[in-house]
Design a protein around this motif. Structure first.
Motif, PDB file in Angstrom:
ATOM      1  N   SER A 130       0.813  -1.213   0.000  1.00 29.12           N
ATOM      2  CA  SER A 130       0.000   0.000   0.000  1.00 29.12           C
ATOM      3  C   SER A 130       0.850   1.269   0.000  1.00 29.12           C
ATOM      4  CB  SER A 130      -0.928   0.009   1.219  1.00 29.12           C
ATOM      5  OG  SER A 130      -0.170   0.080   2.416  1.00 29.12           O
ATOM      6  N   ARG A 131       2.181   1.130   0.000  1.00 29.62           N
ATOM      7  CA  ARG A 131       3.127   2.261   0.062  1.00 29.62           C
ATOM      8  C   ARG A 131       2.803   3.172   1.240  1.00 29.62           C
ATOM      9  NH1 ARG A 131       6.830   3.349  -3.052  1.00 29.62           N
ATOM     10  NH2 ARG A 131       6.652   5.595  -2.914  1.00 29.62           N
ATOM     11  N   THR A 132       2.608   2.544   2.420  1.00 33.88           N
ATOM     12  CA  THR A 132       2.345   3.287   3.641  1.00 33.88           C
ATOM     13  C   THR A 132       3.306   2.840   4.732  1.00 33.88           C
ATOM     14  OG1 THR A 132       0.708   1.681   4.420  1.00 33.88           O
ATOM     15  CG2 THR A 132      -0.126   3.556   3.140  1.00 33.88           C
ATOM     16  N   ALA A 133       3.396   3.652   5.780  1.00 37.36           N
ATOM     17  CA  ALA A 133       4.217   3.311   6.944  1.00 37.36           C
ATOM     18  C   ALA A 133       3.613   3.965   8.177  1.00 37.36           C
ATOM     19  CB  ALA A 133       5.652   3.781   6.737  1.00 37.36           C
ATOM     20  N   ARG A 134       3.883   3.372   9.335  1.00 40.99           N
ATOM     21  CA  ARG A 134       3.505   3.967  10.616  1.00 40.99           C
ATOM     22  C   ARG A 134       4.766   4.570  11.223  1.00 40.99           C
ATOM     23  NH1 ARG A 134      -1.541   2.584  12.741  1.00 40.99           N
ATOM     24  NH2 ARG A 134      -2.602   0.990  11.510  1.00 40.99           N
ATOM     25  N   VAL A 135       4.582   5.685  11.931  1.00 41.97           N
ATOM     26  CA  VAL A 135       5.716   6.426  12.479  1.00 41.97           C
ATOM     27  C   VAL A 135       5.479   6.700  13.957  1.00 41.97           C
ATOM     28  CG1 VAL A 135       7.044   8.582  12.297  1.00 41.97           C
ATOM     29  CG2 VAL A 135       6.161   7.477  10.229  1.00 41.97           C
ATOM     30  N   ILE A 136       6.537   6.555  14.774  1.00 44.32           N
ATOM     31  CA  ILE A 136       6.497   6.881  16.197  1.00 44.32           C
ATOM     32  C   ILE A 136       7.029   8.299  16.371  1.00 44.32           C
ATOM     33  CG2 ILE A 136       7.389   6.316  18.493  1.00 44.32           C
ATOM     34  CD1 ILE A 136       7.816   3.435  17.426  1.00 44.32           C
ATOM     35  N   PHE A 137       6.262   9.132  17.069  1.00 47.45           N
ATOM     36  CA  PHE A 137       6.671  10.511  17.335  1.00 47.45           C
ATOM     37  C   PHE A 137       7.041  10.639  18.807  1.00 47.45           C
ATOM     38  CE2 PHE A 137       3.665  10.811  13.755  1.00 47.45           C
ATOM     39  CZ  PHE A 137       4.535  11.330  12.806  1.00 47.45           C
ATOM     40  N   SER A 138       8.350  10.725  19.093  1.00 49.79           N
ATOM     41  CA  SER A 138       8.815  10.783  20.489  1.00 49.79           C
ATOM     42  C   SER A 138       8.389  12.081  21.170  1.00 49.79           C
ATOM     43  CB  SER A 138      10.333  10.613  20.559  1.00 49.79           C
ATOM     44  OG  SER A 138      10.985  11.637  19.833  1.00 49.79           O
ATOM     45  N   ASP A 139       8.211  13.166  20.400  1.00 48.08           N
ATOM     46  CA  ASP A 139       7.786  14.439  20.994  1.00 48.08           C
ATOM     47  C   ASP A 139       6.297  14.448  21.341  1.00 48.08           C
ATOM     48  OD1 ASP A 139       7.003  14.459  18.291  1.00 48.08           O
ATOM     49  OD2 ASP A 139       7.082  16.646  18.185  1.00 48.08           O
ATOM     50  N   LYS A 140       5.595  13.397  20.991  1.00 48.30           N
ATOM     51  CA  LYS A 140       4.164  13.264  21.295  1.00 48.30           C
ATOM     52  C   LYS A 140       3.933  12.019  22.162  1.00 48.30           C
ATOM     53  CE  LYS A 140       2.611  16.627  18.639  1.00 48.30           C
ATOM     54  NZ  LYS A 140       1.885  17.775  19.136  1.00 48.30           N
ATOM     55  N   ALA A 141       4.829  11.823  23.152  1.00 46.48           N
ATOM     56  CA  ALA A 141       4.721  10.694  24.093  1.00 46.48           C
ATOM     57  C   ALA A 141       4.706   9.350  23.366  1.00 46.48           C
ATOM     58  CB  ALA A 141       3.500  10.846  25.000  1.00 46.48           C
ATOM     59  N   ASP A 142       5.573   9.212  22.357  1.00 49.91           N
ATOM     60  CA  ASP A 142       5.690   7.979  21.565  1.00 49.91           C
ATOM     61  C   ASP A 142       4.390   7.551  20.896  1.00 49.91           C
ATOM     62  OD1 ASP A 142       8.395   7.813  21.993  1.00 49.91           O
ATOM     63  OD2 ASP A 142       8.217   6.447  23.701  1.00 49.91           O
ATOM     64  N   MET A 143       3.602   8.545  20.496  1.00 49.56           N
ATOM     65  CA  MET A 143       2.375   8.274  19.748  1.00 49.56           C
ATOM     66  C   MET A 143       2.743   7.622  18.410  1.00 49.56           C
ATOM     67  SD  MET A 143      -0.334  10.957  18.069  1.00 49.56           S
ATOM     68  CE  MET A 143       0.643  11.268  16.615  1.00 49.56           C
ATOM     69  N   VAL A 144       1.986   6.611  18.015  1.00 51.31           N
ATOM     70  CA  VAL A 144       2.187   5.951  16.726  1.00 51.31           C
ATOM     71  C   VAL A 144       1.122   6.468  15.766  1.00 51.31           C
ATOM     72  CG1 VAL A 144       2.278   3.758  15.489  1.00 51.31           C
ATOM     73  CG2 VAL A 144       3.139   3.905  17.833  1.00 51.31           C
ATOM     74  N   SER A 145       1.556   6.875  14.600  1.00 49.52           N
ATOM     75  CA  SER A 145       0.637   7.416  13.593  1.00 49.52           C
ATOM     76  C   SER A 145      -0.246   6.322  13.017  1.00 49.52           C
ATOM     77  CB  SER A 145       1.430   8.056  12.446  1.00 49.52           C
ATOM     78  OG  SER A 145       2.049   7.042  11.666  1.00 49.52           O
ATOM     79  N   GLY A 146      -1.245   6.753  12.263  1.00 49.29           N
ATOM     80  CA  GLY A 146      -1.979   5.834  11.412  1.00 49.29           C
ATOM     81  C   GLY A 146      -1.092   5.488  10.224  1.00 49.29           C
ATOM     82  N   GLU A 147      -1.627   4.775   9.258  1.00 49.83           N
ATOM     83  CA  GLU A 147      -0.873   4.444   8.049  1.00 49.83           C
ATOM     84  C   GLU A 147      -0.662   5.722   7.241  1.00 49.83           C
ATOM     85  OE1 GLU A 147       0.467   1.532   7.062  1.00 49.83           O
ATOM     86  OE2 GLU A 147      -0.264   0.467   8.825  1.00 49.83           O
ATOM     87  N   LEU A 148       0.585   6.200   7.163  1.00 49.18           N
ATOM     88  CA  LEU A 148       0.903   7.410   6.410  1.00 49.18           C
ATOM     89  C   LEU A 148       1.308   7.034   4.997  1.00 49.18           C
ATOM     90  CD1 LEU A 148       3.055   9.334   9.052  1.00 49.18           C
ATOM     91  CD2 LEU A 148       0.577   9.415   8.681  1.00 49.18           C
ATOM     92  N   LYS A 149       0.810   7.761   4.034  1.00 48.32           N
ATOM     93  CA  LYS A 149       1.150   7.514   2.635  1.00 48.32           C
ATOM     94  C   LYS A 149       2.564   8.023   2.364  1.00 48.32           C
ATOM     95  CE  LYS A 149      -3.682   8.307   1.807  1.00 48.32           C
ATOM     96  NZ  LYS A 149      -3.934   8.523   3.233  1.00 48.32           N
ATOM     97  N   VAL A 150       3.365   7.221   1.661  1.00 48.52           N
ATOM     98  CA  VAL A 150       4.721   7.616   1.295  1.00 48.52           C
ATOM     99  C   VAL A 150       4.664   8.258  -0.082  1.00 48.52           C
ATOM    100  CG1 VAL A 150       7.074   6.826   0.834  1.00 48.52           C
ATOM    101  CG2 VAL A 150       5.720   5.748   2.657  1.00 48.52           C
ATOM    102  N   LEU A 151       5.145   9.489  -0.171  1.00 58.92           N
ATOM    103  CA  LEU A 151       5.139  10.165  -1.464  1.00 58.92           C
ATOM    104  C   LEU A 151       6.053   9.433  -2.436  1.00 58.92           C
ATOM    105  CD1 LEU A 151       5.218  13.956  -0.528  1.00 58.92           C
ATOM    106  CD2 LEU A 151       3.265  12.469  -0.925  1.00 58.92           C
ATOM    107  N   SER A 152       5.669   9.397  -3.680  1.00 58.23           N
ATOM    108  CA  SER A 152       6.470   8.768  -4.721  1.00 58.23           C
ATOM    109  C   SER A 152       7.560   9.735  -5.143  1.00 58.23           C
ATOM    110  CB  SER A 152       5.590   8.418  -5.926  1.00 58.23           C
ATOM    111  OG  SER A 152       6.360   7.860  -6.950  1.00 58.23           O
ATOM    112  N   ASN A 153       8.807   9.325  -4.977  1.00 59.45           N
ATOM    113  CA  ASN A 153       9.919  10.211  -5.307  1.00 59.45           C
ATOM    114  C   ASN A 153      11.155   9.417  -5.709  1.00 59.45           C
ATOM    115  OD1 ASN A 153      10.544   9.183  -2.822  1.00 59.45           O
ATOM    116  ND2 ASN A 153      10.590  11.116  -1.756  1.00 59.45           N
TER     117      ASN A 153
END
Length: 128
Positions: free
Chosen positions: A17-40
């Motif tokens: 699906s060309r997506t990934a989940r990301v952990i944001f340490s500045d947001k108390a290690d919140m894990v994102s939803g499936e983020l779309k990866v731009l084609s580049n």
């Protein structure tokens, strides 16, 4: 309310699906939803020789015409394809270039949508 720009570390990748989940340490290690990866994907060209004899190279890119003057073609479909052949020597090379996907643990730059659902885009990797 505007978009958030965040830096985080990739926790999982879904190549189909060309997506990934990301952990944001500045947001108390919140894990994102499936983020779309731009084609580049990068532009890669091939000049191949064997014993000083040049190969016949066919290049087809999913991009706008770069006017390289190499006889290349452009189309609106992934992926980039480069094929090369030197029939007299029975050599053959096939090169396929696919859009970049991050790896688990890689630091990435994200643009988050302001809908509160954790939706957004990964726009590239960050060299740290």
């Amino acid at each position: 309310m505007g978009h958030d720009i965040r830096v985080g570390k990739v926790s999982s990748v879904d190549p189909n699906s060309r997506t990934a989940r990301v952990i944001f340490s500045d947001k108390a290690d919140m894990v994102s939803g499936e983020l779309k990866v731009l084609s580049n994907s990068p532009l890669i060209t091939a000049d191949i020789t064997t014993g000083g004899e040049a190969w016949t190279v066919n290049e087809s890119y999913s991009s706008t015409d770069r006017e390289l003057g190499r006889g290349e073609s452009y189309r609106k479909a992934s992926s980039d394809n480069i094929s090369a052949e030197l029939s007299a020597k029975r050599h053959k090379a096939n090169i396929a270039v696919y859009g970049w996907l991050p790896y688990v643990g890689q630091t990435v730059l994200c643009i988050m949508l302001p809908n509160g659902e954790g939706d957004g885009y990964i726009i590239g990797g960050v060299c740290i």
